[in-house]
Design a protein around this motif. Structure first.
Motif, PDB file in Angstrom:
ATOM      1  N   SER A  37     -63.750  27.679 -31.285  1.00 35.01           N
ATOM      2  CA  SER A  37     -62.318  27.728 -31.603  1.00 35.01           C
ATOM      3  C   SER A  37     -61.555  28.589 -30.605  1.00 35.01           C
ATOM      4  CB  SER A  37     -62.113  28.279 -33.013  1.00 35.01           C
ATOM      5  OG  SER A  37     -62.740  27.463 -33.955  1.00 35.01           O
ATOM      6  N   ILE A  38     -62.110  29.723 -30.242  1.00 36.16           N
ATOM      7  CA  ILE A  38     -61.450  30.585 -29.256  1.00 36.16           C
ATOM      8  C   ILE A  38     -61.424  29.909 -27.887  1.00 36.16           C
ATOM      9  CG2 ILE A  38     -61.595  32.805 -28.058  1.00 36.16           C
ATOM     10  CD1 ILE A  38     -62.731  33.961 -30.689  1.00 36.16           C
ATOM     11  N   ALA A  39     -62.467  29.167 -27.530  1.00 35.26           N
ATOM     12  CA  ALA A  39     -62.480  28.436 -26.262  1.00 35.26           C
ATOM     13  C   ALA A  39     -61.391  27.358 -26.247  1.00 35.26           C
ATOM     14  CB  ALA A  39     -63.853  27.814 -26.016  1.00 35.26           C
ATOM     15  N   MET A  40     -61.202  26.683 -27.374  1.00 37.27           N
ATOM     16  CA  MET A  40     -60.140  25.670 -27.433  1.00 37.27           C
ATOM     17  C   MET A  40     -58.758  26.314 -27.351  1.00 37.27           C
ATOM     18  SD  MET A  40     -61.610  22.976 -30.167  1.00 37.27           S
ATOM     19  CE  MET A  40     -63.117  22.078 -29.840  1.00 37.27           C
ATOM     20  N   LEU A  41     -58.599  27.476 -27.966  1.00 34.47           N
ATOM     21  CA  LEU A  41     -57.348  28.219 -27.855  1.00 34.47           C
ATOM     22  C   LEU A  41     -57.117  28.650 -26.403  1.00 34.47           C
ATOM     23  CD1 LEU A  41     -54.955  29.638 -29.303  1.00 34.47           C
ATOM     24  CD2 LEU A  41     -56.449  31.636 -29.452  1.00 34.47           C
ATOM     25  N   THR A  42     -58.178  29.057 -25.737  1.00 34.10           N
ATOM     26  CA  THR A  42     -58.079  29.433 -24.320  1.00 34.10           C
ATOM     27  C   THR A  42     -57.627  28.250 -23.475  1.00 34.10           C
ATOM     28  OG1 THR A  42     -59.855  31.029 -24.630  1.00 34.10           O
ATOM     29  CG2 THR A  42     -59.357  30.410 -22.370  1.00 34.10           C
ATOM     30  N   SER A  43     -58.148  27.064 -23.767  1.00 35.82           N
ATOM     31  CA  SER A  43     -57.725  25.866 -23.050  1.00 35.82           C
ATOM     32  C   SER A  43     -56.241  25.605 -23.253  1.00 35.82           C
ATOM     33  CB  SER A  43     -58.551  24.668 -23.514  1.00 35.82           C
ATOM     34  OG  SER A  43     -58.095  23.489 -22.900  1.00 35.82           O
ATOM     35  N   ALA A  44     -55.772  25.770 -24.478  1.00 37.43           N
ATOM     36  CA  ALA A  44     -54.349  25.558 -24.755  1.00 37.43           C
ATOM     37  C   ALA A  44     -53.470  26.559 -24.013  1.00 37.43           C
ATOM     38  CB  ALA A  44     -54.099  25.647 -26.255  1.00 37.43           C
ATOM     39  N   VAL A  45     -53.906  27.811 -23.972  1.00 36.88           N
ATOM     40  CA  VAL A  45     -53.145  28.833 -23.249  1.00 36.88           C
ATOM     41  C   VAL A  45     -53.121  28.507 -21.753  1.00 36.88           C
ATOM     42  CG1 VAL A  45     -53.149  31.268 -22.561  1.00 36.88           C
ATOM     43  CG2 VAL A  45     -53.522  30.636 -24.944  1.00 36.88           C
ATOM     44  N   CYS A  46     -54.257  28.086 -21.209  1.00 35.72           N
ATOM     45  CA  CYS A  46     -54.312  27.741 -19.780  1.00 35.72           C
ATOM     46  C   CYS A  46     -53.396  26.556 -19.466  1.00 35.72           C
ATOM     47  CB  CYS A  46     -55.740  27.421 -19.366  1.00 35.72           C
ATOM     48  SG  CYS A  46     -56.829  28.846 -19.283  1.00 35.72           S
ATOM     49  N   PHE A  47     -53.381  25.546 -20.340  1.00 36.32           N
ATOM     50  CA  PHE A  47     -52.480  24.409 -20.126  1.00 36.32           C
ATOM     51  C   PHE A  47     -51.023  24.857 -20.153  1.00 36.32           C
ATOM     52  CE2 PHE A  47     -55.688  21.013 -21.157  1.00 36.32           C
ATOM     53  CZ  PHE A  47     -55.477  20.277 -20.009  1.00 36.32           C
ATOM     54  N   THR A  48     -50.693  25.729 -21.089  1.00 33.02           N
ATOM     55  CA  THR A  48     -49.307  26.196 -21.198  1.00 33.02           C
ATOM     56  C   THR A  48     -48.895  27.003 -19.979  1.00 33.02           C
ATOM     57  OG1 THR A  48     -49.542  26.270 -23.598  1.00 33.02           O
ATOM     58  CG2 THR A  48     -47.726  27.506 -22.639  1.00 33.02           C
ATOM     59  N   VAL A  49     -49.742  27.941 -19.576  1.00 32.42           N
ATOM     60  CA  VAL A  49     -49.425  28.777 -18.416  1.00 32.42           C
ATOM     61  C   VAL A  49     -49.442  27.944 -17.141  1.00 32.42           C
ATOM     62  CG1 VAL A  49     -50.268  30.698 -17.009  1.00 32.42           C
ATOM     63  CG2 VAL A  49     -50.198  30.895 -19.493  1.00 32.42           C
ATOM     64  N   GLY A  50     -50.426  27.063 -16.999  1.00 26.82           N
ATOM     65  CA  GLY A  50     -50.526  26.240 -15.797  1.00 26.82           C
ATOM     66  C   GLY A  50     -49.382  25.251 -15.661  1.00 26.82           C
ATOM     67  N   GLY A  51     -48.957  24.663 -16.765  1.00 26.79           N
ATOM     68  CA  GLY A  51     -47.845  23.718 -16.711  1.00 26.79           C
ATOM     69  C   GLY A  51     -46.524  24.393 -16.431  1.00 26.79           C
ATOM     70  N   ASP A  52     -46.394  25.659 -16.855  1.00 26.93           N
ATOM     71  CA  ASP A  52     -45.157  26.395 -16.654  1.00 26.93           C
ATOM     72  C   ASP A  52     -45.050  26.968 -15.248  1.00 26.93           C
ATOM     73  OD1 ASP A  52     -42.719  27.515 -17.511  1.00 26.93           O
ATOM     74  OD2 ASP A  52     -43.708  29.451 -17.802  1.00 26.93           O
ATOM     75  N   SER A  53     -46.177  27.135 -14.553  1.00 31.20           N
ATOM     76  CA  SER A  53     -46.157  27.829 -13.267  1.00 31.20           C
ATOM     77  C   SER A  53     -46.210  26.902 -12.060  1.00 31.20           C
ATOM     78  CB  SER A  53     -47.331  28.807 -13.189  1.00 31.20           C
ATOM     79  OG  SER A  53     -48.543  28.089 -13.205  1.00 31.20           O
ATOM     80  N   ALA A  54     -46.209  25.596 -12.293  1.00 28.79           N
ATOM     81  CA  ALA A  54     -46.326  24.661 -11.167  1.00 28.79           C
ATOM     82  C   ALA A  54     -45.051  24.687 -10.332  1.00 28.79           C
ATOM     83  CB  ALA A  54     -46.607  23.257 -11.667  1.00 28.79           C
ATOM     84  N   VAL A  55     -45.180  25.129  -9.095  1.00 30.70           N
ATOM     85  CA  VAL A  55     -44.040  25.156  -8.181  1.00 30.70           C
ATOM     86  C   VAL A  55     -43.801  23.756  -7.633  1.00 30.70           C
ATOM     87  CG1 VAL A  55     -43.154  26.150  -6.045  1.00 30.70           C
ATOM     88  CG2 VAL A  55     -44.537  27.543  -7.595  1.00 30.70           C
TER      89      VAL A  55
END
Length: 116
Positions: A37-55
């Protein structure tokens, strides 16, 4: 350093704290579902941060690529945890280890994404 970067670093530290907690508690709780469950939450956080930071929107960011790797590892750990075993055998530790590797990979991806 922006407020968003500070939040990402705080989340990364919290996830590393969760990894330490999971490693220390694995002797008392052999079931991997909290780690998955924590790994899936980590994936969601990475998607959110990665999608927000794309220059440049023509290529994925490091956070998005890391999120897909973490998500795949989470699914693999979940499938391995669902394999039926004899009740006399202790549950396998492999799903727990895969989930912990996924979380650490996600944390590394978050921090590298912030550095780039």
């Amino acid at each position: 350093m922006s407020v968003g970067a500070v939040v990402v670093v705080v989340i990364a530290v919290a996830l590393l704290g969760a990894v330490v907690w999971l490693v220390r508690s694995r002797s008392t709780d052999p079931h991997p579902w909290s780690a998955i469950s924590i790994a899936m939450l980590t994936s969601a956080v990475c998607f959110t941060v990665g999608g927000d930071s794309a220059v440049d929107s023509s290529s994925p960011s490091i956070g998005t690529i890391t999120a897909s790797v973490v998500g795949t590892l989470s699914v693999v750990a979940g499938v391995l945890a669902l394999i039926p075993r004899s009740r006399s055998l202790e549950p396998s530790r492999l799903p727990l280890r895969i989930a912990i590797v996924a979380i650490v990979t996600g944390v590394a991806g978050l921090l590298v994404n912030e550095l780039v």
